[in-house]
Write a protein that holds these residues in place. Sequence first.
Motif, PDB file in Angstrom:
ATOM      1  N   ASN A  96       0.842  -1.190   0.000  1.00 18.90           N
ATOM      2  CA  ASN A  96       0.000   0.000   0.000  1.00 18.90           C
ATOM      3  C   ASN A  96       0.877   1.238   0.000  1.00 18.90           C
ATOM      4  O   ASN A  96       1.414   1.639   1.045  1.00 18.90           O
ATOM      5  N   ASN A  97       1.012   1.850  -1.175  1.00 21.90           N
ATOM      6  CA  ASN A  97       1.886   3.019  -1.283  1.00 21.90           C
ATOM      7  C   ASN A  97       1.428   4.158  -0.384  1.00 21.90           C
ATOM      8  O   ASN A  97       2.251   4.872   0.194  1.00 21.90           O
ATOM      9  N   LEU A  98       0.117   4.344  -0.264  1.00 18.37           N
ATOM     10  CA  LEU A  98      -0.398   5.497   0.470  1.00 18.37           C
ATOM     11  C   LEU A  98       0.005   5.454   1.937  1.00 18.37           C
ATOM     12  O   LEU A  98       0.445   6.469   2.499  1.00 18.37           O
ATOM     13  N   ILE A  99      -0.140   4.300   2.587  1.00 25.28           N
ATOM     14  CA  ILE A  99       0.215   4.199   3.999  1.00 25.28           C
ATOM     15  C   ILE A  99       1.701   4.486   4.194  1.00 25.28           C
ATOM     16  O   ILE A  99       2.092   5.267   5.067  1.00 25.28           O
ATOM     17  N   ILE A 133      -6.945   5.751 -13.521  1.00 23.23           N
ATOM     18  CA  ILE A 133      -8.201   5.299 -12.924  1.00 23.23           C
ATOM     19  C   ILE A 133      -8.599   6.243 -11.798  1.00 23.23           C
ATOM     20  O   ILE A 133      -7.909   6.348 -10.783  1.00 23.23           O
ATOM     21  N   LEU A 134      -9.746   6.924 -11.967  1.00 26.41           N
ATOM     22  CA  LEU A 134     -10.200   7.906 -10.985  1.00 26.41           C
ATOM     23  C   LEU A 134     -11.265   7.266 -10.091  1.00 26.41           C
ATOM     24  O   LEU A 134     -12.465   7.463 -10.266  1.00 26.41           O
ATOM     25  N   ASP A 135     -10.790   6.500  -9.097  1.00 22.77           N
ATOM     26  CA  ASP A 135     -11.723   5.806  -8.200  1.00 22.77           C
ATOM     27  C   ASP A 135     -11.582   6.346  -6.777  1.00 22.77           C
ATOM     28  O   ASP A 135     -10.880   7.336  -6.534  1.00 22.77           O
ATOM     29  N   VAL A 136     -12.238   5.698  -5.810  1.00 12.98           N
ATOM     30  CA  VAL A 136     -12.215   6.198  -4.433  1.00 12.98           C
ATOM     31  C   VAL A 136     -10.801   6.177  -3.855  1.00 12.98           C
ATOM     32  O   VAL A 136     -10.429   7.072  -3.088  1.00 12.98           O
ATOM     33  N   ASP A 137     -10.007   5.177  -4.206  1.00 15.10           N
ATOM     34  CA  ASP A 137      -8.634   5.121  -3.700  1.00 15.10           C
ATOM     35  C   ASP A 137      -7.812   6.296  -4.213  1.00 15.10           C
ATOM     36  O   ASP A 137      -6.983   6.858  -3.475  1.00 15.10           O
ATOM     37  N   TYR A 138      -8.032   6.659  -5.472  1.00 18.38           N
ATOM     38  CA  TYR A 138      -7.313   7.795  -6.053  1.00 18.38           C
ATOM     39  C   TYR A 138      -7.621   9.080  -5.284  1.00 18.38           C
ATOM     40  O   TYR A 138      -6.712   9.821  -4.882  1.00 18.38           O
ATOM     41  N   PHE A 139      -8.906   9.353  -5.076  1.00 18.85           N
ATOM     42  CA  PHE A 139      -9.278  10.610  -4.415  1.00 18.85           C
ATOM     43  C   PHE A 139      -8.939  10.607  -2.931  1.00 18.85           C
ATOM     44  O   PHE A 139      -8.569  11.639  -2.373  1.00 18.85           O
ATOM     45  N   HIS A 140      -9.039   9.451  -2.298  1.00 23.63           N
ATOM     46  CA  HIS A 140      -8.617   9.375  -0.898  1.00 23.63           C
ATOM     47  C   HIS A 140      -7.118   9.629  -0.778  1.00 23.63           C
ATOM     48  O   HIS A 140      -6.669  10.369   0.113  1.00 23.63           O
ATOM     49  N   GLY A 141      -6.350   9.035  -1.685  1.00 22.40           N
ATOM     50  CA  GLY A 141      -4.905   9.260  -1.674  1.00 22.40           C
ATOM     51  C   GLY A 141      -4.551  10.719  -1.911  1.00 22.40           C
ATOM     52  O   GLY A 141      -3.677  11.283  -1.223  1.00 22.40           O
TER      53      GLY A 141
END
Length: 465
Positions: A96-99, A133-141
């Motif tokens: 998980n890159n974001l964490i 890909i513009l999904d929920v993970d993208y916007f949360h990140g």
Amino acid sequence: MVHSKLIDLLRSFSNREWKAFRDFVDSPYFNKNEEVVRLCEYLSTLAPDFTDLTREKTHQALFPKLPTDEARLNHTMSFLLKLGEQFLVVESLENNNLIGDTQLLNAFIDRDLDKHYTHHIAKVNKRTAETTILDVDYFHGKYVIEKIESIRFLRTSSRVFNQNYQNASDSLDAFYLLEKMRLTCYMLMSQTIVATPYNLSFTEEACRFIGHHVGRLATPAIEAYYRIFRLLTHDKADEDFQLLKQLIQQHNAVISTNDLQDIYEYMINFCNLQIMKVREQYVVEAFDLYTGGIKTGMLLEKGHLSPWHFKNIIKLALRLKKFDFTEQFIREHTHLMEPQFRVDAEHYNLAELYYHTGRLSESMMRLNQVEFTDVYYSLGAKVMLCKIYHETGDFDALESLLHAFNTYLRRNKLISEDVRKAYINFISLLRKIRTAYTSKYPEIRAEIGQTALLTEKNWLLKIIG
């Protein structure tokens, strides 16, 4: 011991994870207890089945010269379980890159390592810019990273306009709207299948905002779920259905695979509901969605086709009189279902095919081999048997089945009210046809036409001419 939490966790490890976990346990940074290392090595020789595992053998392997000490063994197992849980956390950080980015950037800020921060944030922003890909993970990140940037900017330039705050707010709005609509649509769909009440707070406000900003939203996926919401809440939403079809055709490249799979499911469910209301144009729409979804893989979950999708494709093909397609599809695609569904699905759907092609005895033979572990297979089979008994003139068997069917529908709490009503109306009208004089047929025909929720409406009309 075989059913302990430790063994359950270790059974879930792949070969790669086992190798990494052994290195993890052997690392002095995470573990300095040699008994735990020995336990890990011993259990690795029994993985993944652990068929010969016993407490006695494990104790002997760990402490060959010591008397039985259950407390010591329990303590060693407990320590290894904690290491296993810690290992899963470390593995998730790797994947998980974001964490990892969040923790690292905050550490750089706390330590005033500006060069390190600048270098890493540039890598993060480059990776974000390359994301399609513009999904929920993208916007949360984006929200999380922009918030970190805004806090760092605030430390150095507190009286200057902070663009990062605006970016963080915009990303949070997009994340909220997309996730809110996804969850709302799921809850609404769930209520149409199983009687499950949900509290849909803030839904009206979100829909009002989206409706006023269609075409200017952060991602087409938000509009897609907004259209799905309208499909679920409006009796006739033909325009929204067509707009949704156009949307996924034009913007499928920026919508995630998971979202596209959900969208296909919702569109198919909408078509099925319209078909139940005898809106015949949706038969072709549903058939095209099903066949297209299988071809593109959108209707496959981990490579498997749902038995309910399989059943619905057959019903649609038969309704369109595609008999050759149906038989070929059953023979060639049964393997796409998980093994536990294949036998029932093959028997049931061949029964459907044989019924529609006039081979009634073969149809009943196939139905007798279905176990009916699923409620919707059971409903379909009961209706098919009603039709066969009526067409073969076995009216005693038909009346007995109608009585049992009616009781089943009223007692089964897992059937949604709309579905229940459609089948109860079928039973009621079939009984009327059975007992009425032909002079009453025009009146019954009119009642059939006016009944909104009714399964097998066309068949009922057919048997009264």
